[in-house]
Design a protein around this motif. Structure first.
Motif: not given
Length: 387
Positions: A285-290, A292-302, A159-161
């Motif tokens: 080590t690599a990052l994935l999802g929020d 690496a690149s959070s767009v934490s509004l209105f559902g597109d993150g999933s 996640g974003q944190h």
């Protein structure tokens, strides 16, 4: 060290999807999650476009559709509950062919992914990573509870944190930018009065809504605010105070919903933020999802989490002995999906949470005109009307 042993931090959407596909490609994934079980909090999310294809390949698309919300409309209402505007999603050209797209409760999606992935991968709940030490041949990981272990690769899907990002790439403030909004959700424990309609009420810089779920409904809040100093995303008592202060004195169903806020033990609250990084990988080590690149509004993150997990697994499978090249290819491919979504957060916020009373009126008028035009377009004989 065998690069096919992969530790994934986070059992939300990205982590289980990645674990499933890595296992299918012959890797041995382990997922560690701080929570004691699959989390049920958060607003409904969308499985769209490339994520639908991933779900179909996993064999769970129909299960997700059966658990979907079936929402077809968004209504805007005034303080007395009178409709002032809105969008009929079924009247939008192509939305019915969003036919393949799915809106579903975040917990329902996470549960389906976990149940499938747990047949293929190891899951450790109620634990977290306390240390990551990389070398040329592997990664030594220490945990809060479990004994230390060594892995070939570590993926932060937390996640974003992200704690993995903080330990490997640096402090959160270097990568996370507040987008000017806070959001909150909580289950209401009863069906919505209109089971296929999201009903939303705005005042300047504030929005509250009741969102249907199958057999239940969810309260959703979004409001504009400057960053809270020393904000702790795990401090529920502070979150309740912020939310109650932001909506005090509101009309419509606000007093009732705030009573639910006071009583609930299932409040989700966080800042809407953008996560932007020059690189999504460092060493093993690599990052994935929020993370690496959070767009934490209105559902597109999933949607992006599922699509990114599929891409990362495919690239690692294509060159299992060269993780660095696989990480670069994954990042290059997935950034093409992420960056347009990050640019669109401001436009989405302006539509759902106008900052001024004039903005609310203009939005409502525009939504009525747009819906009327969309309905006219769908009527038989539209060729004559547009000739």
């Amino acid at each position: 060290m065998d690069d096919r042993t992969v530790l994934i931090s986070g059992a939300g959407i990205a982590g289980p999807t990645l674990a499933y596909w890595l296992a299918r490609h012959g890797f041995r994934p382990t997922v560690v999650e701080l929570a004691t079980g699959v989390r049920s909090s958060g607003s409904p999310v969308d499985v769209r476009g490339p994520a639908v294809e991933v779900a179909e390949r996993m064999g769970i698309a129909e299960r997700l559709r059966e658990a979907g919300t079936d929402v077809t409309d968004l209504w805007f209402v005034d303080g007395g509950g009178r409709r002032t505007g809105g969008l009929s999603l079924s009247a939008v050209p192509g939305a019915a062919a969003g036919a393949r797209d799915i809106e579903i409760g975040r917990g329902d999606l996470a549960t389906a992914l976990h149940q499938l992935a747990s047949e293929e991968a190891e899951f450790i709940f109620g634990d977290s990573i306390t240390g990551i030490e990389q070398d040329e041949h592997g990664v030594d990981v220490t945990f809060r509870h479990a004994p230390p272990r060594r892995f070939g690769l570590v993926i932060g899907a937390d996640g974003q944190h992200s704690a993995v990002r903080r330990r490997v790439f640096g402090p959160e403030r270097r990568f996370v930018t507040h987008a000017g909004l806070y959001v909150a959700t909580l289950p209401l424990g009863a069906p919505a009065p209109r089971p296929r309609t999201v009903v939303a009420h705005n005042t300047p810089g504030r929005m509250a809504a009741v969102h249907p779920r199958r057999g239940d409904s969810l309260a959703f809040f979004a409001y504009r605010a400057v960053p809270v100093p020393d904000f702790d995303h795990r401090d529920t008592a502070a979150h309740k105070r912020l939310l109650l202060d932001a909506y005090e004195g509101g009309g419509w169903r606000i007093p009732e919903l705030l009573d639910r806020v006071r009583a609930t033990e299932e409040l989700y609250f966080d800042a809407v933020s953008r996560v932007r990084m020059d690189r999504w990988s460092h060493g093993r080590t690599a990052l994935l999802g929020d993370a690496a690149s959070s767009v934490s509004l209105f559902g597109d993150g999933s949607t992006l989490a599922m699509a990114g997990a599929y891409t990362l697994a495919a690239e690692l499978a294509a060159s299992p002995e060269d993780h660095a090249s696989a990480f670069r290819r994954y990042e290059r491919r997935h950034r093409g999906l992420v960056e347009p979504k990050q640019r669109g957060v401001g436009r989405a916020a302006a539509m759902l949470v106008p900052a001024t009373r004039g903005g609310i009126v203009a939005r409502d008028l525009a939504s009525r005109a747009w819906s009327a035009g969309a309905a006219l377009w769908k009527r038989p004989g539209k060729e004559r009307a547009t000739a």
